[in-house]
Design an enzyme around this catalytic site. Structure first.
Site, short mmCIF file in Angstrom:
data_model
loop_
_atom_site.label_atom_id
_atom_site.label_comp_id
_atom_site.label_asym_id
_atom_site.label_seq_id
_atom_site.Cartn_x
_atom_site.Cartn_y
_atom_site.Cartn_z
N TYR A 178 5.41 9.16 0.96
CA TYR A 178 5.05 7.78 0.62
C TYR A 178 4.95 7.50 -0.85
O TYR A 178 5.79 6.79 -1.42
CB TYR A 178 3.60 7.62 1.15
N LYS A 186 7.80 5.29 -2.88
CA LYS A 186 7.23 4.00 -3.88
C LYS A 186 7.69 4.18 -5.25
O LYS A 186 8.01 3.09 -5.90
CB LYS A 186 5.94 3.90 -3.68
N1 LIG Z 1 -4.03 0.29 1.20
C1 LIG Z 1 -4.34 1.13 0.33
O1 LIG Z 1 -5.36 1.59 0.13
C2 LIG Z 1 -3.01 0.89 -0.95
C3 LIG Z 1 -3.45 1.43 -2.10
C4 LIG Z 1 -2.46 1.24 -3.06
C5 LIG Z 1 -1.39 0.53 -2.91
N2 LIG Z 1 -1.08 -0.10 -1.74
C6 LIG Z 1 0.17 -1.01 -1.67
O2 LIG Z 1 -0.39 -2.16 -1.16
C7 LIG Z 1 0.65 -2.74 -0.54
C8 LIG Z 1 0.17 -3.37 0.92
O3 LIG Z 1 -0.69 -2.21 1.53
P1 LIG Z 1 -1.30 -2.61 2.85
O4 LIG Z 1 -2.56 -1.73 2.63
O5 LIG Z 1 -1.47 -3.97 2.92
O6 LIG Z 1 -0.42 -1.74 3.82
P2 LIG Z 1 -0.43 -2.43 5.57
O7 LIG Z 1 -1.65 -2.83 5.97
O8 LIG Z 1 -0.03 -1.07 6.08
O9 LIG Z 1 0.62 -3.44 5.50
C9 LIG Z 1 1.94 -3.18 5.39
C10 LIG Z 1 2.81 -4.48 5.65
O10 LIG Z 1 4.15 -4.05 5.42
C11 LIG Z 1 4.80 -4.69 6.55
N3 LIG Z 1 6.13 -4.01 6.70
C12 LIG Z 1 6.05 -2.50 6.93
N4 LIG Z 1 7.63 -2.21 7.06
C13 LIG Z 1 8.13 -3.65 7.16
C14 LIG Z 1 9.47 -3.93 7.17
N5 LIG Z 1 10.47 -3.02 7.52
N6 LIG Z 1 9.76 -5.26 7.18
C15 LIG Z 1 8.92 -6.08 6.80
N7 LIG Z 1 7.56 -5.78 6.72
C16 LIG Z 1 7.45 -4.32 6.82
C17 LIG Z 1 3.97 -4.56 7.66
O11 LIG Z 1 4.53 -5.38 8.77
P3 LIG Z 1 4.09 -5.16 10.25
O12 LIG Z 1 2.71 -5.87 10.34
O13 LIG Z 1 5.00 -5.91 10.85
O14 LIG Z 1 4.04 -3.61 10.49
C18 LIG Z 1 2.51 -5.05 6.96
O15 LIG Z 1 2.92 -6.45 6.87
C19 LIG Z 1 1.76 -1.59 -0.26
O16 LIG Z 1 2.90 -1.96 -0.98
C20 LIG Z 1 0.95 -0.52 -0.34
O17 LIG Z 1 1.94 0.66 -0.94
C21 LIG Z 1 -1.85 -0.06 -0.62
#
Ligand SMILES: NC(=O)c1ccc[n+]([C@@H]2O[C@H](COP(=O)([O-])OP(=O)(O)OC[C@H]3O[C@@H](n4cnc5c(N)ncnc54)[C@H](OP(=O)(O)O)[C@@H]3O)[C@@H](O)[C@H]2O)c1
Length: 656
Positions: free
Chosen positions: A341, A345
């Site tokens: 992951y 990234k």
């Molecule tokens: N959550 C954390 O603790 C955390 C921490 C640091 C950074 N981040 C970063 O924050 C961002 C958002 O994270 P999150 O927690 O909101 O993640 P999440 O809840 O897993 O959501 C991921 C999103 O990406 C979409 N996605 C995945 N594959 C895709 C594709 N091929 N085409 C279009 N859309 C796609 C998913 O769509 P579907 O619903 O269709 O699957 C979903 O809307 C990410 O970039 C992550 O790396 C997260």
């Protein structure tokens, strides 16, 4: 190859800078219960003295900037980082940062702007969308990239996963009967996929986006630590490239804002600064400054993409998934990252820097995002991720120990603070439109570290006063979680616990054959636990601390009013209050949805009430949860078997 063939020639930046001093409105943020934002910012004086003490103490050697970071190969160099000498949880006072009179002009910036957001159905982007719509009703259209087979299916996802969810309840209350019309006037679902050329957008919508969009926000990602390499590289590395190609077509684009993660810093140690990646960066090389570079791996992203494609053509289908998983972890570790992951990234960030040309870029790097601190209400959470499976299993009595450095730090930030920082950075750099790249780490480990052994104590305190209830209505009493520093000790603990709780020894004499099967189950379960502990280990023994000086400076640019409306002072978080009264109750209500998790008492800070309309049950696991055994609900052997069978089936393991 799509990644490398992006044109640099079509960037037309004709946006007009906004008037920072333009008419400001009074308080435009609508708060739901318990919010108000007042508790986001406290005033005090400690920051500059605390920071200077950080760099002047004995452990200054470990708190270096990225230019002189030292990489410990096993990432376990905790002895060098005297975490307790940093600031302990609780007892936090906070900052005297004085806001500028006119501030950044966040609300002014949003007015009339059109945005294109990917990852719109994800946890973070939804909190962002909600805040934008609650903050500035005069924002322009927000185009949301949604994976779907057609427009109707995308519209259904918009309704079911965004508009009709509990997160948007405040907006529902504010707009009443016109809520649907308001949301439909702002949100435009766009069918697409970041894995497809041109994101799979049709020509019509591509043209609309190219003509209209002011800001692109890339939040789409695959967040599974040990994802298949081909899948992760396609979404997290190539996805941003494809989006950047769209950005180059946008005539009014003011900013490309990419959501990354603080853990792109991989196995760096000590104080890690907010510096952008460039092509060719390789964390493994940073450690070996004295060695001849020719013996060290050189990261070639195009080579990695080719490696994946070529490998896929040369392996039997039934082995491919497992091999791709292994390859991701192996390549990540070879180059100095802990897992697939964060490695993919990091490569995404490198590609953005390579391709951006004169497009202004902001990279937001949050650490571990957990439930909302106060807005739109405290405790909103979606998905079962990072530390949460452990927190929930512990509360249910299924997990009494874990592999973690007791003196290590878990870097956590609430989702609403990440969103507020994102909006502040968006407005600041969207207004100036300088063609540079700015990185913001939204993280707590330097300014307000949450130490694992303190976290364990807080979990214990929460579940002691508000125990989970078992299927027979009895409170589940949990002991203080044991923290183990070695896999061997942890493994021994799992075995002892499994044997004690399953009655394995007692059953051996009466039902020899069955207990053998049970023993095998326990063995597999312990192996699973060890595998997961191994995946978690780079985080539970993480040797880096994320500097957030840029983020602090961003806060200094805000007016007092903006600090109230868009606060992200992680230093002000009282971890005891947040973990015990906000986060765990939020998890129990919104993630577990009350399943076997009835709150025995009401917590002081009320977490938002009933579950909203038609919400798709979403299994957004960063890592899977861990049902070893459930000692509290009836027949021991049956429960263990049930849980293990469910667990193994759910995660595609061998048939029993
Ligand atoms: N959550 C954390 O603790 C955390 C921490 C640091 C950074 N981040 C970063 O924050 C961002 C958002 O994270 P999150 O927690 O909101 O993640 P999440 O809840 O897993 O959501 C991921 C999103 O990406 C979409 N996605 C995945 N594959 C895709 C594709 N091929 N085409 C279009 N859309 C796609 C998913 O769509 P579907 O619903 O269709 O699957 C979903 O809307 C990410 O970039 C992550 O790396 C997260």
């Amino acid at each position: 190859m799509g990644v490398m063939s992006i044109s640099h020639s079509s960037s037309l930046l004709i946006g007009v800078p906004q008037n920072n001093g333009a008419r400001r409105r009074s308080n435009v943020v609508v708060y739901c219960q318990g919010g108000g934002g007042n508790n986001v910012i406290k005033s005090s004086s400690g920051m500059s003295s605390m920071l200077s003490s950080l760099v002047s103490t004995d452990h200054a050697a470990t708190l270096m900037d990225a230019g002189s970071l030292v990489l410990s190969q096993n990432g376990k160099n905790q002895a060098e980082i005297v975490v307790k000498d940093l600031v302990p949880y609780g007892g936090q006072t906070s900052t005297t940062l004085i806001g500028l009179e006119n501030g950044i002009g966040i609300v002014n910036f949003l007015r009339g702007k059109k945005l294109f957001i990917t990852g719109a159905t994800g946890f973070l982007a939804k909190v962002l969308i909600e805040k934008i719509l609650r903050t500035e009703t005069d924002v322009g259209k927000i185009y949301l990239l949604i994976k779907a087979k057609n427009k109707q299916a995308a519209m259904e996802r918009l309704q079911n996963e965004i508009i009709n969810t509990e997160l948007f309840k405040c907006l529902q209350q504010v707009h009443g009967k016109s809520y649907q019309a308001f949301m439909m006037s702002k949100l435009v679902p766009v069918v697409g996929n970041v894995c497809e050329s041109n994101l799979g957008l049709d020509e019509g919508i591509t043209n609309v986006i190219a003509e209209e969009v002011d800001v692109i926000v890339n939040s789409a990602a695959n967040t599974t630590f040990d994802e298949r390499y081909d899948t992760a590289i396609n979404i997290n590395t190539r996805g941003p490239c494809r989006l950047m190609a769209i950005a180059k077509k946008c005539k009014k684009l003011k900013l490309f804002l990419h959501v990354s993660t603080a853990y792109v810093n991989g196995q760096r140690q000590g104080r890690i600064m907010e510096r952008p990646f460039s092509i060719g960066d390789c964390i493994a090389r940073e450690n070996f400054i004295s060695e001849a570079p020719k013996y060290l791996p050189t990261l070639d992203i195009e080579g990695e993409i080719n490696l994946v494609s070529n490998y896929k053509g040369n392996i039997e289908d039934n082995l491919l998934a497992q091999k791709m998983k292994e390859m991701g972890l192996e390549r990540a570790r070879r180059y100095g990252w802990q897992d697939t992951y964060v490695f993919t990234k990091a490569m995404g960030e490198m590609m953005i820097d390579k391709l951006r040309g004169d497009i202004p870029v902001v990279v937001i790097r949050p650490s571990v995002i957990e439930s909302t601190f106060s807005e739109p209400f405290p405790g909103w959470m979606e998905g079962n991720r990072m530390m949460d499976p452990i927190v929930l299993c512990y509360g249910k009595g299924q997990l009494t120990g874990f592999l973690v450095d007791p003196h290590g730090v878990l870097d956590v930030v609430p989702a609403d603070m990440v969103v507020n920082a994102t909006l502040a950075a968006m407005a600041r750099h969207g207004m100036t439109q300088k063609p540079d790249i700015n990185v913001y780490q939204i993280a707590s480990s330097v300014v307000n570290p949450l130490v694992f052994q303190d976290l364990a104590r807080l979990l214990y305190e929460h579940y002691s006063s508000s125990p989970c209830i078992d299927s027979k209505g009895r409170p589940i009493q949990v002991p203080l979680m044991k923290l183990f520093s070695s896999t061997e000790e942890f493994s021994g603990h799992l075995w002892r616990d499994a044997i004690q709780k399953s009655g394995l020894i007692a059953m051996a004499s009466s039902k020899g054959k069955m207990s053998q099967k049970l023993e095998n189950m326990c063995r597999k379960s312990v192996e699973q636990a060890k595998y997961l502990a191994n995946i978690y280990e780079p985080y539970t023994f993480y040797g880096g601390r994320f500097d957030n000086s840029n983020t602090q400076r961003l806060m200094e640019c805000m007016s007092e009013e903006e600090k109230k409306e868009f606060g992200f002072d992680v230093k002000s978080i009282d971890w005891k209050d947040y973990i015990t009264n906000v986060h765990i109750p939020g998890l129990r209500r919104h993630v577990m949805k009350g399943r076997g998790m009835k709150l025995a008492t009401t917590t002081r800070r009320q977490v938002h009430g009933s579950v909203g309309a038609k919400q798709r049950p979403k299994e957004t696991h960063t890592t899977p949860d861990m049902p070893w055994y459930n000692p509290t609900s009836g027949g021991k052997e049956g429960i263990i078997l049930d849980l293990m069978v469910q667990w193994l089936r759910r995660h595609g393991k061998e048939e029993l």
